[in-house]
Design an enzyme around this catalytic site. Structure first.
Site, PDB file in Angstrom:
ATOM      1  N   HIS A 179       0.806  -1.097   0.043  1.00  0.00           N
ATOM      2  CA  HIS A 179      -0.086   0.052  -0.087  1.00  0.00           C
ATOM      3  C   HIS A 179       0.824   1.228  -0.093  1.00  0.00           C
ATOM      4  CE1 HIS A 179      -2.994  -2.684   1.306  1.00  0.00           C
ATOM      5  NE2 HIS A 179      -3.982  -1.799   0.850  1.00  0.00           N
ATOM      6  N   LYS A 209      -0.514   4.753   4.932  1.00  0.00           N
ATOM      7  CA  LYS A 209      -1.263   3.618   5.555  1.00  0.00           C
ATOM      8  C   LYS A 209      -0.745   3.348   6.778  1.00  0.00           C
ATOM      9  CE  LYS A 209      -3.645  -0.746   4.973  1.00  0.00           C
ATOM     10  NZ  LYS A 209      -5.094   0.071   5.389  1.00  0.00           N
TER      11      LYS A 209
END
Length: 246
Positions: free
Chosen positions: A133, A137
């Site tokens: 990600h 995040k």
């Protein structure tokens, strides 16, 4: 009568996409709240609230929405056991669609993961989950990665907590039989990539999903909101929304 949909986290990146998808669905946006704002007024004006905020808000939102009798579509990740208990308690009073990922594609991948795990013996096929990600995040493994792990564990008839291996480092010794391994990568602006590997001694099977645009999550969440409106109380997932639940 159009479903009135509110958004918790309206000012964020997902919130803006949700507002666009709500409009595209022909529904009124009943309002939204940002960080630090209470949910009471939004709940009073809404038939459903879509919530992509932070784990720290979940227990308060659960109480407020259950008291107001308003359906809840929850996509917040990184929930603790206490947070999940609060979600389950709210579901006794209102319909709650709780999913780690609202993409229809990921929902199908989760269903396939469970079926594959049931067919591939853990003593012959090691299960590993790799996810990547964007750098912002805050939780790892991702909620979708954990959902994949739970799907594999369900297919194998075990509890994920008993077999999960995450963050290997140093001299770890040999891989534990039946373990479900996790690895998390962070960098750039990757929307979301998840791969489930079943590694055998003579073959490897890889199931991969890549998201290129967050809009897929927003459109799925709006689909879930329309499905949840007027539904009986209960804890649902995207499999229910897509008609895949057994």
């Amino acid at each position: 009568m159009p479903v009135r949909i509110g958004v918790a986290g309206l000012s964020g990146r997902m919130g803006r996409l949700l507002a666009e998808e709500i409009a595209a669905a022909g529904c009124p946006l009943s309002g939204g709240i940002g960080r630090g704002e209470t949910l009471d007024a939004l709940a009073a004006a809404s038939d459903v609230v879509i919530d992509f905020t932070r784990a720290s808000t979940v227990q308060g939102h659960a109480e407020a929405l259950a008291a107001a009798g308003v359906a809840w579509v929850l996509g917040t990740s990184g929930l603790s056991a206490g947070d999940e208990s609060a979600v389950a308690a709210a579901a006794a009073h209102i319909p709650v669609v709780y999913a780690a990922n609202f993409s229809p594609g990921v929902t199908l991948v989760l269903a396939l993961a469970e079926q594959m795990a049931a067919s591939l013996p853990p003593d012959r096929y090691d299960a590993e989950i790799l996810e990547m990600h964007h750098r912002q995040k805050v939780d790892a493994p991702s909620g979708t990665a954990v959902a994949l792990g739970r799907a594999v564990a369900a297919g194998r008839g075990v509890d994920l907590a008993d077999v999960m291996q995450s963050g290997r480092d140093g001299h770890t010794g040999p891989r534990a039989p039946g373990a479900i391994g996790f690895a998390a990568l962070r960098g750039g602006q990757v929307v979301g990539e998840h791969s489930l590997l079943f590694a055998g001694s003579d073959e490897q099977i890889v199931l991969t999903h890549r998201a290129f645009d967050r809009r897929t999550f927003a459109s799925g969440a709006v689909r879930a909101a329309l499905w949840a409106a007027g539904r009986s109380p209960g804890l649902y997932g995207m499999r229910d929304v897509l008609g895949l639940a057994s």
